[in-house]
Design a protein around this motif. Structure first.
Motif, short mmCIF file in Angstrom:
data_model
loop_
_atom_site.label_atom_id
_atom_site.label_comp_id
_atom_site.label_asym_id
_atom_site.label_seq_id
_atom_site.Cartn_x
_atom_site.Cartn_y
_atom_site.Cartn_z
N GLU A 71 49.64 22.77 34.84
CA GLU A 71 48.37 22.13 34.45
C GLU A 71 48.59 20.63 34.22
O GLU A 71 47.76 19.80 34.63
CB GLU A 71 47.82 22.77 33.18
CG GLU A 71 47.25 24.17 33.37
CD GLU A 71 45.81 24.16 33.86
OE1 GLU A 71 45.36 23.12 34.38
OE2 GLU A 71 45.15 25.20 33.75
N GLU A 72 49.70 20.29 33.57
CA GLU A 72 50.00 18.88 33.30
C GLU A 72 50.23 18.11 34.59
O GLU A 72 49.77 16.98 34.74
CB GLU A 72 51.24 18.78 32.40
CG GLU A 72 50.97 19.02 30.93
CD GLU A 72 49.99 18.01 30.35
OE1 GLU A 72 50.16 16.79 30.59
OE2 GLU A 72 49.03 18.42 29.67
N LYS A 75 46.94 17.62 36.28
CA LYS A 75 46.13 16.67 35.52
C LYS A 75 46.56 15.23 35.81
O LYS A 75 45.72 14.33 35.97
CB LYS A 75 46.25 16.96 34.03
CG LYS A 75 45.36 16.10 33.15
CD LYS A 75 45.51 16.50 31.69
CE LYS A 75 44.64 15.62 30.78
NZ LYS A 75 44.78 16.01 29.35
N PRO A 78 45.91 14.75 40.50
CA PRO A 78 44.97 15.71 41.10
C PRO A 78 45.10 15.85 42.61
O PRO A 78 44.58 16.81 43.18
CB PRO A 78 43.59 15.12 40.73
CG PRO A 78 43.85 14.19 39.59
CD PRO A 78 45.22 13.65 39.83
#
Length: 249
Positions: A71-72, A75, A78
């Motif tokens: 997820e990091e 983020k 992208p």
């Protein structure tokens, strides 16, 4: 009379007390000291690294993928399509496991995340058949069998030998009561395929279904109960879970 200049005495470099910081003069001893240091470091790494890696992991059916770390990465960047694909696969696997465990709400949330990520990946890499295959199954698990069939057929149009998509397509079709179409797909799997025996076993199941009246009742896709697709005709007996298009992580 000027005093004679004295040459400075050379400084003596003393060895400190740390092991391995200076040669001992004994090459054989130095070799074993260095080897011992590396061995100890390797043992410490073997003990500590798994504990560090497992911290914060989302356990997915016996394996583990660090979803929070992915997820990091997504983020921060992208545009990292590979990271998005990996994150989508992690959510897909986690959602599939929750579905099998009976956690419908949690499964649907994870599968919807996987669908969004996979669609982003396919905008950039539309020919990625493994992602197409898992996206099809994610739609099937969330109740959109028509979309699942469409995506499985698209994957097979790119690579007709992509057996997981063909096995799954048969499941999607059978969930709509289209047993003959499912049989026709399974017959395309050659005897040389590792999935040939599975295909033949399912052909027999679907042939029996063609000769039996459809039972009443409904179930959930891929959970081991009778499955009802958008066609409204239940599959007799347990519905096999679709095959993941990507290997387990």
């Amino acid at each position: 009379m000027p005093k004679p200049k004295h040459r400075k005495k050379p400084k003596v470099v003393k060895q400190d007390g740390l092991v391995g910081t200076a040669p001992t003069g004994n090459k054989k001893k130095d070799h074993w000291v260095i080897l011992a240091i590396f061995t100890i470091a390797a043992l410490i790494g073997a003990i500590l690294l798994p504990a560090i890696f497992n911290r914060g992991q989302a356990q997915l059916g016996g394996g583990g993928v660090n979803i929070s770390q992915l997820e990091e990465i997504v983020k921060k960047n992208p545009q990292d399509i590979d990271a998005k694909d990996a994150l989508g696969t992690a959510y897909f696997n986690q959602g599939s496991s929750k579905l099998q465990a009976g956690d419908q709400k949690g499964a649907q949330q994870d599968l919807q995340r996987a669908i969004a990520l996979f669609n982003d990946v396919l905008k950039v890499k539309p020919q990625k058949i493994e992602t197409l295959g898992d996206l099809a199954t994610a739609y099937y698990y969330t109740g959109d069998t028509v979309k699942a069939i469409e995506l499985a057929q698209k994957a097979l149009s790119i690579n007709p030998d992509f057996t997981p998509a063909r096995l799954n397509l048969a499941i999607y079709l059978s969930s709509q009561g289209k047993y003959q179409e499912a049989i026709n797909e399974l017959k395309k799997i050659p005897a040389t395929s590792p999935d040939y025996a599975t295909a033949q076993a399912r052909i027999k199941e679907y042939q029996q279904a063609l000769t039996q009246p459809a039972p009443s009742g409904t179930g959930s896709a891929g959970t081991g109960s009778s499955t009802t697709g958008t066609g409204g005709t239940p599959v007799p007996g347990p519905a096999p879970a679709p095959t993941p298009a990507k290997p387990a992580q």
